[in-house]
Design an enzyme around this catalytic site. Structure first.
Site, PDB file in Angstrom:
ATOM      1  N   CYS A  89       0.843  -1.214   0.000  1.00 50.24           N
ATOM      2  CA  CYS A  89       0.000   0.000   0.000  1.00 50.24           C
ATOM      3  C   CYS A  89       0.868   1.250   0.000  1.00 50.24           C
ATOM      4  O   CYS A  89       0.547   2.249  -0.660  1.00 50.24           O
ATOM      5  CB  CYS A  89      -0.913   0.014   1.228  1.00 50.24           C
ATOM      6  SG  CYS A  89      -2.019  -1.402   1.310  1.00 50.24           S
TER       7      CYS A  89
HETATM    8  C1  BEZ Z   1       0.577  -4.585   1.797  1.00 57.76           C
HETATM    9  O1  BEZ Z   1       0.103  -3.506   1.481  1.00 57.76           O
HETATM   10  O2  BEZ Z   1       1.769  -4.793   1.750  1.00 57.76           O
HETATM   11  C2  BEZ Z   1      -0.308  -5.713   2.249  1.00 57.76           C
HETATM   12  C3  BEZ Z   1      -1.492  -5.432   2.907  1.00 57.76           C
HETATM   13  C4  BEZ Z   1      -2.277  -6.491   3.357  1.00 57.76           C
HETATM   14  C5  BEZ Z   1      -1.863  -7.803   3.116  1.00 57.76           C
HETATM   15  C6  BEZ Z   1      -0.691  -8.049   2.416  1.00 57.76           C
HETATM   16  C7  BEZ Z   1       0.098  -6.999   1.978  1.00 57.76           C
END
Ligand code: BEZ
Length: 211
Positions: free
Chosen positions: A45
């Site tokens: 994210c």
């Molecule tokens: C991420 O943004 O890295 C992420 C968020 C939730 C689950 C897996 C990865």
């Protein structure tokens, strides 16, 4: 019920990092992108919001307002934005909705319980000036989206909203486009003075008309 292409994008009021907003007022008469991510302070994210911030001018050039959403609270968003700015070398200039009551997530069906009961998946909606849904994409938490692809689709949507053309696979701004099947070849020759190349009666190309 979940949204489908052509549906009116529901309006909502929300708390964001840029203050309280009414979605329709925020959009005005332009285009909009509403996109969710699973959670703050997560690596994928962080890169997604960083890339969106990097492309802010590209979205603005296309008259597209960008609005991010997750079910985390405002305090978390504010702290995380500092991290995004620092690690991605950007200044996040678009609001992030603090959707703690999941109002937006529910309206836009962004929680897919078989993927996660609690977090929004990576949903993205492009909304036209008529407030209708023009594009929907859904990615899992493990895969960051390609925001150049989002820009490419916006280019296609804005072009095809104004001309009787469609864009072929992997099309990019400036490349030849396809004459839609509803236009006869005789009419296409009149409509597209730059020329029409007939490969098959149903497969006709013309240079991008607004270039
Ligand atoms: C991420 O943004 O890295 C992420 C968020 C939730 C689950 C897996 C990865």
């Amino acid at each position: 019920m979940s949204l489908r292409l052509g549906d009116i994008a529901p309006n909502f009021q929300a708390k964001t990092t840029a203050g309280d907003i009414d979605f329709y007022e925020f959009l005005g008469n332009g285009w909009g992108i509403l996109f969710s991510h699973p959670a703050d302070y997560t690596p994928v994210c962080t890169t997604e919001l960083g890339k969106t911030a990097l492309l802010q001018d590209e979205f603005a050039k296309r008259n597209v307002k960008v609005l991010a959403v997750s079910v985390d609270g405002l305090d978390k968003h504010v702290g995380w934005v500092k991290d995004i700015n620092e690690t991605q070398n950007v200044t996040v200039g678009f609001p992030i909705i603090a959707d703690e009551d999941r109002n937006v997530a529910t309206l836009y069906d962004m929680i897919h319980p078989n993927a996660s009961e609690t977090f929004t998946v990576r949903s993205l909606f492009v909304i036209g000036p008529d407030k209708k849904v023009k594009l929907m994409i859904t990615y899992p938490a493990s895969t960051g989206r390609n925001f150049y692809e989002v820009l490419r689709v916006v280019d296609s949507l804005q072009l095809t909203a104004n001309y009787s053309v469609a864009t072929p696979a992997d099309w990019k701004e400036g490349e030849d486009v396809i004459v839609v099947p509803a236009v006869s070849t005789d009419d296409a020759i009149k409509k597209f003075p730059k020329g029409v190349k007939v490969v098959k009666p149903y497969l006709r190309y013309t240079p991008q008309p607004n270039k």
